[in-house]
Write a protein that holds these residues in place. Sequence first.
Motif, PDB file in Angstrom:
ATOM      1  N   TYR A 144     -19.822 -32.393  20.082  1.00  0.00           N
ATOM      2  CA  TYR A 144     -19.275 -33.007  18.879  1.00  0.00           C
ATOM      3  C   TYR A 144     -18.687 -34.380  19.182  1.00  0.00           C
ATOM      4  O   TYR A 144     -17.966 -34.576  20.143  1.00  0.00           O
ATOM      5  N   SER A 145     -19.018 -35.342  18.334  1.00  0.00           N
ATOM      6  CA  SER A 145     -18.504 -36.699  18.474  1.00  0.00           C
ATOM      7  C   SER A 145     -17.802 -37.099  17.198  1.00  0.00           C
ATOM      8  O   SER A 145     -18.252 -36.774  16.110  1.00  0.00           O
ATOM      9  N   ARG A 146     -16.700 -37.824  17.285  1.00  0.00           N
ATOM     10  CA  ARG A 146     -15.961 -38.249  16.101  1.00  0.00           C
ATOM     11  C   ARG A 146     -16.555 -39.497  15.477  1.00  0.00           C
ATOM     12  O   ARG A 146     -16.114 -39.944  14.446  1.00  0.00           O
ATOM     13  N   GLY A 147     -17.518 -40.100  16.072  1.00  0.00           N
ATOM     14  CA  GLY A 147     -18.129 -41.272  15.464  1.00  0.00           C
ATOM     15  C   GLY A 147     -18.697 -42.192  16.514  1.00  0.00           C
ATOM     16  O   GLY A 147     -18.623 -41.946  17.706  1.00  0.00           O
ATOM     17  N   GLY A 148     -19.289 -43.280  16.067  1.00  0.00           N
ATOM     18  CA  GLY A 148     -19.827 -44.255  16.993  1.00  0.00           C
ATOM     19  C   GLY A 148     -21.216 -43.901  17.459  1.00  0.00           C
ATOM     20  O   GLY A 148     -21.952 -43.165  16.826  1.00  0.00           O
TER      21      GLY A 148
ATOM     22  N   TRP B 260     -16.856 -32.645  10.496  1.00  0.00           N
ATOM     23  CA  TRP B 260     -17.790 -33.058  11.551  1.00  0.00           C
ATOM     24  C   TRP B 260     -17.909 -31.981  12.630  1.00  0.00           C
ATOM     25  O   TRP B 260     -19.007 -31.687  13.118  1.00  0.00           O
ATOM     26  N   ARG B 261     -16.783 -31.401  13.010  1.00  0.00           N
ATOM     27  CA  ARG B 261     -16.810 -30.378  14.060  1.00  0.00           C
ATOM     28  C   ARG B 261     -17.623 -29.169  13.627  1.00  0.00           C
ATOM     29  O   ARG B 261     -18.459 -28.655  14.385  1.00  0.00           O
ATOM     30  N   GLU B 262     -17.389 -28.697  12.403  1.00  0.00           N
ATOM     31  CA  GLU B 262     -18.108 -27.522  11.914  1.00  0.00           C
ATOM     32  C   GLU B 262     -19.611 -27.792  11.803  1.00  0.00           C
ATOM     33  O   GLU B 262     -20.430 -26.927  12.119  1.00  0.00           O
ATOM     34  N   ILE B 263     -19.969 -28.987  11.350  1.00  0.00           N
ATOM     35  CA  ILE B 263     -21.395 -29.327  11.230  1.00  0.00           C
ATOM     36  C   ILE B 263     -22.072 -29.264  12.592  1.00  0.00           C
ATOM     37  O   ILE B 263     -23.175 -28.719  12.736  1.00  0.00           O
ATOM     38  N   CYS B 264     -21.409 -29.819  13.598  1.00  0.00           N
ATOM     39  CA  CYS B 264     -22.011 -29.810  14.931  1.00  0.00           C
ATOM     40  C   CYS B 264     -22.113 -28.390  15.477  1.00  0.00           C
ATOM     41  O   CYS B 264     -23.120 -28.016  16.077  1.00  0.00           O
ATOM     42  N   GLU B 265     -21.078 -27.582  15.252  1.00  0.00           N
ATOM     43  CA  GLU B 265     -21.088 -26.209  15.757  1.00  0.00           C
ATOM     44  C   GLU B 265     -22.203 -25.384  15.125  1.00  0.00           C
ATOM     45  O   GLU B 265     -22.840 -24.568  15.792  1.00  0.00           O
TER      46      GLU B 265
ATOM     47  N   GLN C 234     -26.578 -12.540   3.890  1.00  0.00           N
ATOM     48  CA  GLN C 234     -27.742 -12.881   3.075  1.00  0.00           C
ATOM     49  C   GLN C 234     -27.386 -13.735   1.849  1.00  0.00           C
ATOM     50  O   GLN C 234     -28.191 -13.868   0.935  1.00  0.00           O
ATOM     51  N   ARG C 235     -26.211 -14.329   1.838  1.00  0.00           N
ATOM     52  CA  ARG C 235     -25.809 -15.207   0.738  1.00  0.00           C
ATOM     53  C   ARG C 235     -26.049 -16.669   1.121  1.00  0.00           C
ATOM     54  O   ARG C 235     -25.877 -17.063   2.275  1.00  0.00           O
ATOM     55  N   TRP C 236     -26.421 -17.483   0.116  1.00  0.00           N
ATOM     56  CA  TRP C 236     -26.598 -18.911   0.349  1.00  0.00           C
ATOM     57  C   TRP C 236     -25.237 -19.595   0.411  1.00  0.00           C
ATOM     58  O   TRP C 236     -24.351 -19.322  -0.393  1.00  0.00           O
ATOM     59  N   ALA C 237     -25.081 -20.505   1.375  1.00  0.00           N
ATOM     60  CA  ALA C 237     -23.794 -21.171   1.580  1.00  0.00           C
ATOM     61  C   ALA C 237     -24.039 -22.583   2.113  1.00  0.00           C
ATOM     62  O   ALA C 237     -25.182 -23.027   2.249  1.00  0.00           O
ATOM     63  N   VAL C 238     -22.948 -23.285   2.399  1.00  0.00           N
ATOM     64  CA  VAL C 238     -23.028 -24.580   3.075  1.00  0.00           C
ATOM     65  C   VAL C 238     -22.236 -24.481   4.371  1.00  0.00           C
ATOM     66  O   VAL C 238     -21.700 -23.426   4.707  1.00  0.00           O
ATOM     67  N   ILE C 239     -22.165 -25.572   5.095  1.00  0.00           N
ATOM     68  CA  ILE C 239     -21.459 -25.573   6.372  1.00  0.00           C
ATOM     69  C   ILE C 239     -19.956 -25.622   6.096  1.00  0.00           C
ATOM     70  O   ILE C 239     -19.459 -26.589   5.516  1.00  0.00           O
ATOM     71  N   SER C 240     -19.253 -24.581   6.511  1.00  0.00           N
ATOM     72  CA  SER C 240     -17.839 -24.460   6.156  1.00  0.00           C
ATOM     73  C   SER C 240     -17.030 -23.917   7.319  1.00  0.00           C
ATOM     74  O   SER C 240     -17.567 -23.327   8.253  1.00  0.00           O
ATOM     75  N   GLY C 241     -15.715 -24.101   7.231  1.00  0.00           N
ATOM     76  CA  GLY C 241     -14.834 -23.558   8.255  1.00  0.00           C
ATOM     77  C   GLY C 241     -13.408 -24.022   8.077  1.00  0.00           C
ATOM     78  O   GLY C 241     -13.113 -24.916   7.274  1.00  0.00           O
ATOM     79  N   SER C 242     -12.526 -23.421   8.826  1.00  0.00           N
ATOM     80  CA  SER C 242     -11.103 -23.729   8.733  1.00  0.00           C
ATOM     81  C   SER C 242     -10.787 -25.089   9.339  1.00  0.00           C
ATOM     82  O   SER C 242     -11.453 -25.550  10.270  1.00  0.00           O
TER      83      SER C 242
END
Length: 602
Positions: free
Chosen positions: A533-537, A107-112, A86-94
Amino acid sequence: MYALSCSKLPGALPLYPSAAVTRHPTSSLLRPRRCQVRAASSTTKQQLERRAVVSSFLYKFTQENGQKKAKVALFKRSTQVRTYRQRWAVISGSIEPDDPSPLAAAWREICEETTLTPSSLELLRQGKSYSLPDESIGREWIITPFAFRLKDVSEGGKGEAGIILDHEHETWAWYDPMDIEDSESFGAVPRLAESLRRVWFEKDLGLAAGAVLTEGLNKLKHDHESTAHQSSVFSLRILRNIMLELDAQQPVDEWWTKVKFAAWHIWKNGKETLCVPILYALLAVLKSMEERLQETKKDAADNSANASRNVLVRELDDHIASAGQDAACSRVGSALVSFLRIHFAAQEGSGQPLKVLTVSNNAMLTNALRHIVSDTEFLLDLRVPEQCSSFEGMSLAESLLQQLDPSQAISKSDAKEHEHLDRGAVFKLNMTTYTDASLAAASEGVDVILLGADALIESGAVHHKTEAIPAILRARHASRKAKTVVLGEIAKVAHSKVVGVCITRDGDPADLTSTWQAGSAGLDRSVAGTVAYSRGGINATIRHPKHGRTTGLVDVRNALMEWIPSDLVDIYVLENGILTVEDIRDLAEAFAQEEERLFRHI
């Protein structure tokens, strides 16, 4: 997907309601004091496991009362996760071992976590990494924050409708970034505001100085014409304008820290392909201003920045006025001529041409070629692959002809007036352009592969456009005598731990896709709705020509830059002479030490 662990949070520290706090020396942000593990009679130092993570802030910009207003998305963590429910956060990960860079991890975490891909987002800024120790769980988090802009549907993105949450978050909402704070009442994960201030520099610099920095960064990013020298001077002018907009009533040390904070962003978030010379220029002027600052502080009547600001601005003006590239270019050209006269002495004045292949086109290389034609008796057989998108061959020919006197275009033994030359005349410069697909023909029998470096790192690797490695390999295959010569300058030498080894520049994928015929081979150029997930383009779907169902995905990438390893380079020519890899390493390490010293506490 999986439940979000502590390693998935930006600066994820447990909340300690009773923990004492200390004030950040350069802002009003509060930092939790490091918790101590106490034994019965002594304090023991716990060995912390280091964990690198990314935190990604998603922004949108709207018009409110005639002004552009920023909003940042915060995501409320669900009850299904193990920590910070229940805490506010942003998109994060290792940052995982197979992630090529922190940005790739972001980019990977955002897509996941949201299903958004690069077709719906644009990278705005990167923030400076920082460390957050948490002795209670034996971890030290190394956090790298990023800011992305959500593209509207009119730009080819999916807009807000493209945000589809997984089980880790139950809802999300837009917030004013200036309202986010590290407090229990705000209800966010720990240190969220600290990560945000590192990408949303308006929070520290103020709106006026922040607007100057934003405008300057946009100009740098979209300037594809200026040279490294011109971009470096422009970067110094951005810093000057920011210094004038910063509040001079604040304590001078806080003001100076914000100046360095702005300089860091000019380097990191400006013109990526020229980040090394830009950083070199910024470090040089910061060091000079730092020395002047220490002098002015001794005589200042109070502790505000008022007394120092004008002095430092004048110091910066002196740097801008004296900035020049001609001397470095001239010394590089002279050093190259000396090298050629030693290694190809038999060809000078013999009538046997010196065969040079280049896939570069910059001021340093053009000046060096001019030195060969003007200052030697070599007959220069210059070969340049031509790219349809950038026309290097034509541009280089035009630059050379503008700099050469007509009498220098022929051999001195056969000098005539230009209008009397016939087709049998012996020219000192003979230039041939080739299609970029015919490197084999262009490389045949060459003596020198001449390259102008965009950057050099401590290993001797050279940052250059993507045609260089095929050209080197083909030339070496055809001729064992071919030497790869890299032209550079001290201002382009850096350490990989400072600039990273992944700085690249991708061209517009539309340069490729525009040649496709709509519907050809069942290819639909619309953005895929369920893309991994795409790395770009550009993401395109492949549809079966009969039943129309999607059968695959195409990711289009137009890579323009790469790193040339040192084992493909024979000679480095800089303004201080012929250098070895060891010399490059020494310069790079000195560069890294100065960067660390000046930007350590921002």
